[in-house]
Design a protein around this motif. Structure first.
Motif, short mmCIF file in Angstrom:
data_model
loop_
_atom_site.label_atom_id
_atom_site.label_comp_id
_atom_site.label_asym_id
_atom_site.label_seq_id
_atom_site.Cartn_x
_atom_site.Cartn_y
_atom_site.Cartn_z
N PHE A 181 0.68 -1.17 -0.16
CA PHE A 181 0.01 -0.14 -0.06
C PHE A 181 0.82 1.43 -0.01
O PHE A 181 0.49 2.32 -0.88
CB PHE A 181 -0.90 -0.05 1.27
N MET A 182 1.97 1.24 0.78
CA MET A 182 2.63 2.46 1.07
C MET A 182 3.55 2.80 -0.43
O MET A 182 3.69 3.90 -0.83
CB MET A 182 3.77 2.28 2.07
N ALA A 183 3.73 1.82 -1.16
CA ALA A 183 4.54 1.82 -2.32
C ALA A 183 3.67 2.25 -3.37
O ALA A 183 3.84 3.19 -4.34
CB ALA A 183 4.87 0.29 -2.93
N GLU A 184 2.32 1.65 -3.43
CA GLU A 184 1.33 2.26 -4.31
C GLU A 184 1.03 3.68 -4.08
O GLU A 184 0.67 4.50 -5.25
CB GLU A 184 0.06 1.18 -4.18
N LEU A 185 0.99 4.11 -2.77
CA LEU A 185 0.65 5.49 -2.61
C LEU A 185 2.05 6.46 -2.81
O LEU A 185 1.89 7.60 -2.59
CB LEU A 185 0.31 5.56 -1.13
N GLU A 186 2.99 5.86 -3.13
CA GLU A 186 4.25 6.63 -3.36
C GLU A 186 4.82 7.28 -2.24
O GLU A 186 5.57 8.28 -2.18
CB GLU A 186 4.26 7.47 -4.52
N THR A 201 -0.52 7.97 7.41
CA THR A 201 -0.43 7.61 5.95
C THR A 201 -1.89 7.66 5.49
O THR A 201 -2.10 7.55 4.22
CB THR A 201 0.21 6.25 5.99
N THR A 202 -2.80 7.29 6.13
CA THR A 202 -4.23 7.26 5.99
C THR A 202 -4.86 8.60 5.83
O THR A 202 -5.64 8.93 4.92
CB THR A 202 -5.27 6.69 7.12
#
Length: 204
Positions: free
Chosen positions: A69-74, A171-172
């Protein structure tokens, strides 16, 4: 209660506390994953809970999901977000260390209260666990410790839980809390939450 019984009780209590604290960590990782999916547009939150509570989703898989998820959100990108990525790398390591310690405790073989008629101190917790990755000295890892040492590890899990709670909110809800690097810093190599969050997490 005899000295042996008291020292055995302290050992079992330390093991139990670690397991309880670790499950709090897993709870917040699940919360993080669920609300990441919800904020990304998933309308049926029950589907997200079905994913994170499935038997296939163990602790390592859950962390891997968060990392994706963190990678997808950059948010995790050495090119576009090097500072935040450095913090996330350190955070992932803290969580992984807790997982590895938990596996040793839960799957280890412990000799608590063992001794003979001459034994007067039962405070040492002797144990071992098979470790196929270990090289030299066989495939067994010694787990010898004391309740005091194990309680120190419990405190590290507690600290990681607090960091996870903050990381989940940051992050959310980045528009209200700021960037990862605005909320975390390193104090003598130790990851700390650098300031209070601007908003609270959703009530569930």
């Amino acid at each position: 209660m005899t000295d042996r019984e008291e020292q055995m009780a302290a050992a079992y209590a330390a093991i139990g506390r670690y397991i309880v604290e670790f499950e709090q960590l897993i709870h917040w990782l699940r919360m993080w994953a669920v609300f990441s999916l919800t904020m990304a547009g998933l309308k049926n939150q029950g589907m997200a809970w079905a994913i994170v509570n499935s038997r296939a989703m163990n602790a390592q898989s859950l962390l891997a999901l968060i990392q994706s998820f963190m990678a997808e959100l950059e948010l995790y990108s050495k090119e576009s977000n090097p500072d935040g990525t450095k913090i996330l790398d350190h955070f992932y390591k803290l969580v992984t260390n807790c997982m590895e310690e938990r596996n040793k405790i839960v799957h280890g073989t412990w000799h608590i209260g063992w001794g003979n008629e001459f034994t007067t101190d039962w405070s040492k917790m002797d144990g071992f666990k098979g470790n196929p990755k270990k090289t030299g000295g066989g495939l067994v890892e010694n787990l010898n410790t004391t309740p005091g040492e194990l309680l120190e590890k419990c405190e590290e899990v507690e600290r990681t839980v607090l960091l996870t709670q903050r990381m989940y909110v940051v992050t959310t809800f980045p528009t209200t809390t700021g960037k990862i690097e605005d909320n975390f810093s390193f104090d003598d190599g130790r990851l700390v939450a650098s300031r209070p969050p601007k908003s609270a997490s959703p009530t569930t």
